[in-house]
Enzyme design. Structure first.
Site, PDB file in Angstrom:
ATOM      1  N   ASP A  17       0.829  -1.201   0.000  1.00 29.07           N
ATOM      2  CA  ASP A  17       0.000   0.000   0.000  1.00 29.07           C
ATOM      3  C   ASP A  17       0.867   1.257   0.000  1.00 29.07           C
ATOM      4  O   ASP A  17       1.974   1.245   0.527  1.00 29.07           O
ATOM      5  CB  ASP A  17      -0.890  -0.033   1.254  1.00 29.07           C
ATOM      6  CG  ASP A  17      -2.068   0.918   1.158  1.00 29.07           C
ATOM      7  OD1 ASP A  17      -2.283   1.506   0.088  1.00 29.07           O
ATOM      8  OD2 ASP A  17      -2.778   1.077   2.170  1.00 29.07           O
ATOM      9  N   ASN A  19       1.454   3.485  -2.864  1.00 25.29           N
ATOM     10  CA  ASN A  19       2.060   3.981  -4.113  1.00 25.29           C
ATOM     11  C   ASN A  19       1.577   5.397  -4.422  1.00 25.29           C
ATOM     12  O   ASN A  19       2.352   6.261  -4.837  1.00 25.29           O
ATOM     13  CB  ASN A  19       1.669   3.089  -5.300  1.00 25.29           C
ATOM     14  CG  ASN A  19       2.314   1.721  -5.246  1.00 25.29           C
ATOM     15  OD1 ASN A  19       3.229   1.498  -4.471  1.00 25.29           O
ATOM     16  ND2 ASN A  19       1.826   0.812  -6.078  1.00 25.29           N
ATOM     17  N   GLY A  20       0.269   5.617  -4.244  1.00 32.36           N
ATOM     18  CA  GLY A  20      -0.322   6.918  -4.573  1.00 32.36           C
ATOM     19  C   GLY A  20       0.248   8.013  -3.688  1.00 32.36           C
ATOM     20  O   GLY A  20       0.612   9.099  -4.169  1.00 32.36           O
ATOM     21  N   TRP A  22       3.057   7.957  -2.041  1.00 37.49           N
ATOM     22  CA  TRP A  22       4.493   8.110  -2.367  1.00 37.49           C
ATOM     23  C   TRP A  22       4.645   9.117  -3.514  1.00 37.49           C
ATOM     24  O   TRP A  22       5.496  10.000  -3.483  1.00 37.49           O
ATOM     25  CB  TRP A  22       5.061   6.745  -2.755  1.00 37.49           C
ATOM     26  CG  TRP A  22       6.516   6.721  -3.102  1.00 37.49           C
ATOM     27  CD1 TRP A  22       7.555   6.443  -2.248  1.00 37.49           C
ATOM     28  CD2 TRP A  22       7.111   6.963  -4.389  1.00 37.49           C
ATOM     29  NE1 TRP A  22       8.747   6.503  -2.928  1.00 37.49           N
ATOM     30  CE2 TRP A  22       8.504   6.825  -4.241  1.00 37.49           C
ATOM     31  CE3 TRP A  22       6.605   7.288  -5.650  1.00 37.49           C
ATOM     32  CZ2 TRP A  22       9.400   6.982  -5.295  1.00 37.49           C
ATOM     33  CZ3 TRP A  22       7.496   7.460  -6.704  1.00 37.49           C
ATOM     34  CH2 TRP A  22       8.867   7.309  -6.522  1.00 37.49           C
ATOM     35  N   HIS A  34       2.848   3.831  -9.005  1.00 40.70           N
ATOM     36  CA  HIS A  34       2.677   2.409  -9.353  1.00 40.70           C
ATOM     37  C   HIS A  34       3.911   1.874 -10.074  1.00 40.70           C
ATOM     38  O   HIS A  34       4.302   0.728  -9.886  1.00 40.70           O
ATOM     39  CB  HIS A  34       1.427   2.213 -10.201  1.00 40.70           C
ATOM     40  CG  HIS A  34       0.153   2.494  -9.441  1.00 40.70           C
ATOM     41  ND1 HIS A  34      -0.066   2.023  -8.161  1.00 40.70           N
ATOM     42  CD2 HIS A  34      -0.962   3.197  -9.762  1.00 40.70           C
ATOM     43  CE1 HIS A  34      -1.252   2.432  -7.729  1.00 40.70           C
ATOM     44  NE2 HIS A  34      -1.815   3.155  -8.680  1.00 40.70           N
ATOM     45  N   LEU A 128      10.945 -20.363  -5.010  1.00 37.76           N
ATOM     46  CA  LEU A 128       9.997 -19.461  -4.348  1.00 37.76           C
ATOM     47  C   LEU A 128       8.652 -19.593  -5.056  1.00 37.76           C
ATOM     48  O   LEU A 128       8.596 -19.589  -6.288  1.00 37.76           O
ATOM     49  CB  LEU A 128      10.477 -18.003  -4.468  1.00 37.76           C
ATOM     50  CG  LEU A 128       9.506 -16.947  -3.928  1.00 37.76           C
ATOM     51  CD1 LEU A 128       9.607 -16.841  -2.403  1.00 37.76           C
ATOM     52  CD2 LEU A 128       9.774 -15.565  -4.525  1.00 37.76           C
ATOM     53  N   ARG A 181       1.889  -5.026   6.108  1.00 35.21           N
ATOM     54  CA  ARG A 181       1.149  -3.971   5.402  1.00 35.21           C
ATOM     55  C   ARG A 181       1.981  -2.700   5.431  1.00 35.21           C
ATOM     56  O   ARG A 181       2.372  -2.231   6.508  1.00 35.21           O
ATOM     57  CB  ARG A 181      -0.221  -3.723   6.035  1.00 35.21           C
ATOM     58  CG  ARG A 181      -0.976  -2.648   5.271  1.00 35.21           C
ATOM     59  CD  ARG A 181      -2.450  -2.587   5.564  1.00 35.21           C
ATOM     60  NE  ARG A 181      -3.054  -1.689   4.582  1.00 35.21           N
ATOM     61  CZ  ARG A 181      -4.285  -1.766   4.131  1.00 35.21           C
ATOM     62  NH1 ARG A 181      -5.093  -2.701   4.572  1.00 35.21           N
ATOM     63  NH2 ARG A 181      -4.729  -0.920   3.228  1.00 35.21           N
ATOM     64  N   ARG A 187      -5.746  -1.942   8.709  1.00 34.99           N
ATOM     65  CA  ARG A 187      -6.898  -2.752   8.336  1.00 34.99           C
ATOM     66  C   ARG A 187      -6.484  -3.907   7.440  1.00 34.99           C
ATOM     67  O   ARG A 187      -5.395  -3.911   6.866  1.00 34.99           O
ATOM     68  CB  ARG A 187      -8.002  -1.932   7.694  1.00 34.99           C
ATOM     69  CG  ARG A 187      -7.573  -0.877   6.759  1.00 34.99           C
ATOM     70  CD  ARG A 187      -8.769  -0.177   6.109  1.00 34.99           C
ATOM     71  NE  ARG A 187      -8.232   0.689   5.106  1.00 34.99           N
ATOM     72  CZ  ARG A 187      -7.974   1.980   5.294  1.00 34.99           C
ATOM     73  NH1 ARG A 187      -8.297   2.558   6.424  1.00 34.99           N
ATOM     74  NH2 ARG A 187      -7.416   2.694   4.339  1.00 34.99           N
TER      75      ARG A 187
HETATM   76  C1  FPP Z   1      -1.239   0.438  -3.492  1.00 35.77           C
HETATM   77  O1  FPP Z   1      -1.051   1.776  -3.699  1.00 35.77           O
HETATM   78  C2  FPP Z   1      -0.943  -0.484  -4.562  1.00 35.77           C
HETATM   79  C3  FPP Z   1      -1.854  -1.031  -5.481  1.00 35.77           C
HETATM   80  C4  FPP Z   1      -3.240  -0.623  -5.677  1.00 35.77           C
HETATM   81  C5  FPP Z   1      -1.475  -2.159  -6.298  1.00 35.77           C
HETATM   82  C6  FPP Z   1      -0.518  -1.865  -7.377  1.00 35.77           C
HETATM   83  C7  FPP Z   1       0.760  -2.501  -7.058  1.00 35.77           C
HETATM   84  C8  FPP Z   1       1.824  -2.378  -7.829  1.00 35.77           C
HETATM   85  C9  FPP Z   1       1.798  -1.548  -9.068  1.00 35.77           C
HETATM   86  C10 FPP Z   1       3.046  -3.116  -7.440  1.00 35.77           C
HETATM   87  C11 FPP Z   1       3.444  -4.071  -8.531  1.00 35.77           C
HETATM   88  C12 FPP Z   1       2.646  -5.301  -8.594  1.00 35.77           C
HETATM   89  C13 FPP Z   1       2.674  -6.177  -9.650  1.00 35.77           C
HETATM   90  C14 FPP Z   1       2.004  -7.505  -9.576  1.00 35.77           C
HETATM   91  C15 FPP Z   1       3.392  -5.853 -10.899  1.00 35.77           C
HETATM   92  P1  FPP Z   1      -2.313   2.735  -3.574  1.00 35.77           P
HETATM   93  O2  FPP Z   1      -2.676   3.158  -4.945  1.00 35.77           O
HETATM   94  O3  FPP Z   1      -3.396   2.086  -2.803  1.00 35.77           O
HETATM   95  O4  FPP Z   1      -1.674   3.910  -2.760  1.00 35.77           O
HETATM   96  P2  FPP Z   1      -2.424   5.004  -1.868  1.00 35.77           P
HETATM   97  O5  FPP Z   1      -3.175   4.253  -0.800  1.00 35.77           O
HETATM   98  O6  FPP Z   1      -1.285   5.789  -1.315  1.00 35.77           O
HETATM   99  O7  FPP Z   1      -3.302   5.790  -2.768  1.00 35.77           O
END
Ligand code: FPP
Length: 233
Positions: A17, A19-20, A22, A34, A128, A181, A187
Site C-alpha cells: 500500500d 504507491n499513490g 508516495w 505504481h 519461491l 502492510r 486494516r
Molecule cells: C497500493 O497503492 C498499490 C496497489 C493498488 C497495487 C498496485 C501494485 C503495484 C503496481 C506493485 C506491482 C505489482 C505487480 C504484480 C506488478 P495505492 O494506490 O493504494 O496507494 P495510496 O493508498 O497511497 O493511494
C-alpha cells in the site's frame, strides 16, 4: 552475507500500500507511484529469496480496486501485463513458481491467457512460490468455496475447516505466517481473511515503493521474536 534467521516465516504475504501517497509526496502522478511500486516488487522478490522465504503472496489488485477511475485501472492493467512480458523469463530462470489467486474473469482474454501461460511455464519451479492476488477478494473467495462445497453435495456434518481450506484459491498451501502492510493503515482490506486467522501482522508507515530489503529483514526479525499461540497459552 545476511545471517540466517532463527524461526524464519515460510510464508509471507504483503499488502503493498502507499504507491499513490508516495507519488503525491513527490508531486508526481499516481501512475509514477505504481511504476515505482513495480520496480520495488522486483527488489523485494530478490530479497525474499535471499532471506529464505518459500512462499510470497502479494496483494496486487483487489475486487474493490475496480472502483478506481478508469484511467488508473487501465494503467494498472497495462503495468501488470508489461511486468509479465518483461519479467517472466527471469523469474522462471530463477526458479520462481507463479500462481494466481483471485478471478481471471474481468481481465482481457489476452491478459488472462498470459497469466495462464505464466503459471503453466513455472509450475515445476521450487525456489519461491509467488502468489499474485489479482482481482482478489477474501469474501468472494469464501463465497466461491461455499458454492463449490454445496455444489459437490457434501453433507453438512462432514464439512470442516479443512474442507473450506481445500476449496479456497490457496488450496494445498500453508497459511501465511506473517502479513506485512505498508503505509501504516490498520486494516485487513479483505485480504486472506480465512488464511490469515492466526497470522502475525507487521505494519510499517513506509510507503510500498520505499519498503526495501532492510525493512523486510526487520519485519522478519520482529516476527522471529513473537510467540505464536494459535489461541492456546
Ligand atoms: C497500493 O497503492 C498499490 C496497489 C493498488 C497495487 C498496485 C501494485 C503495484 C503496481 C506493485 C506491482 C505489482 C505487480 C504484480 C506488478 P495505492 O494506490 O493504494 O496507494 P495510496 O493508498 O497511497 O493511494
Amino acid at each position: 552475507m545476511t545471517p540466517t534467521l532463527v524461526n524464519a516465516p515460510a510464508h509471507v504475504a504483503i499488502i503493498m500500500d502507499g504507491n499513490g501517497r508516495w507519488a503525491k509526496q513527490r508531486g508526481l502522478p499516481r501512475a509514477a507511484g505504481h511504476k515505482a511500486g513495480t520496480d520495488n516488487l522486483r527488489r523485494v522478490i530478490e530479497a525474499a529469496v535471499e532471506l529464505g522465504i518459500r512462499i510470497l503472496t502479494i496483494y496486487a489488485f483487489s475486487t474493490e480496486n475496480w472502483q478506481r477511475p478508469a484511467d488508473e485501472v487501465n494503467g494498472l492493467m497495462s503495468i501488470f501485463e508489461e511486468v509479465i512480458d518483461r519479467e517472466l523469463g527471469e523469474l522462471h530462470r530463477n526458479g520462481v513458481r507463479l500462481r494466481h489467486i483471485g478471478r481471471l474473469d474481468r481481465l482481457s482474454p489476452a491478459f488472462a491467457d498470459k497469466v495462464r501461460a505464466a503459471i503453466a511455464l513455472t509450475r515445476d519451479n521450487t525456489r519461491l512460490t509467488l502468489n499474485i492476488a489479482f482481482n482478489y477478494g477474501g469474501r468472494a473467495e469464501i463465497v466461491e468455496a461455499v458454492r463449490s462445497i454445496v455444489a459437490a453435495g457434501l453433507p453438512p456434518e462432514q464439512i470442516t475447516d479443512d474442507t473450506v481450506a481445500a476449496h479456497l484459491y490457496t488450496a494445498g498451501q500453508p497459511d501465511p505466517d506473517l502479513i506485512i502492510r505498508t503505509s501504516g493503515e490498520m486494516r485487513v482490506s479483505n485480504f486472506l481473511i480465512w488464511q490469515g486467522a492466526y497470522s502475525e501482522y507487521f505494519i510499517t508507515p513506509t510507503y510500498w515503493p520505499d519498503f526495501d530489503k532492510e525493512q523486510l529483514r526487520l519485519a522478519l526479525e520482529e516476527y522471529s521474536r513473537r510467540h505464536r499461540r494459535f489461541g492456546g497459552l
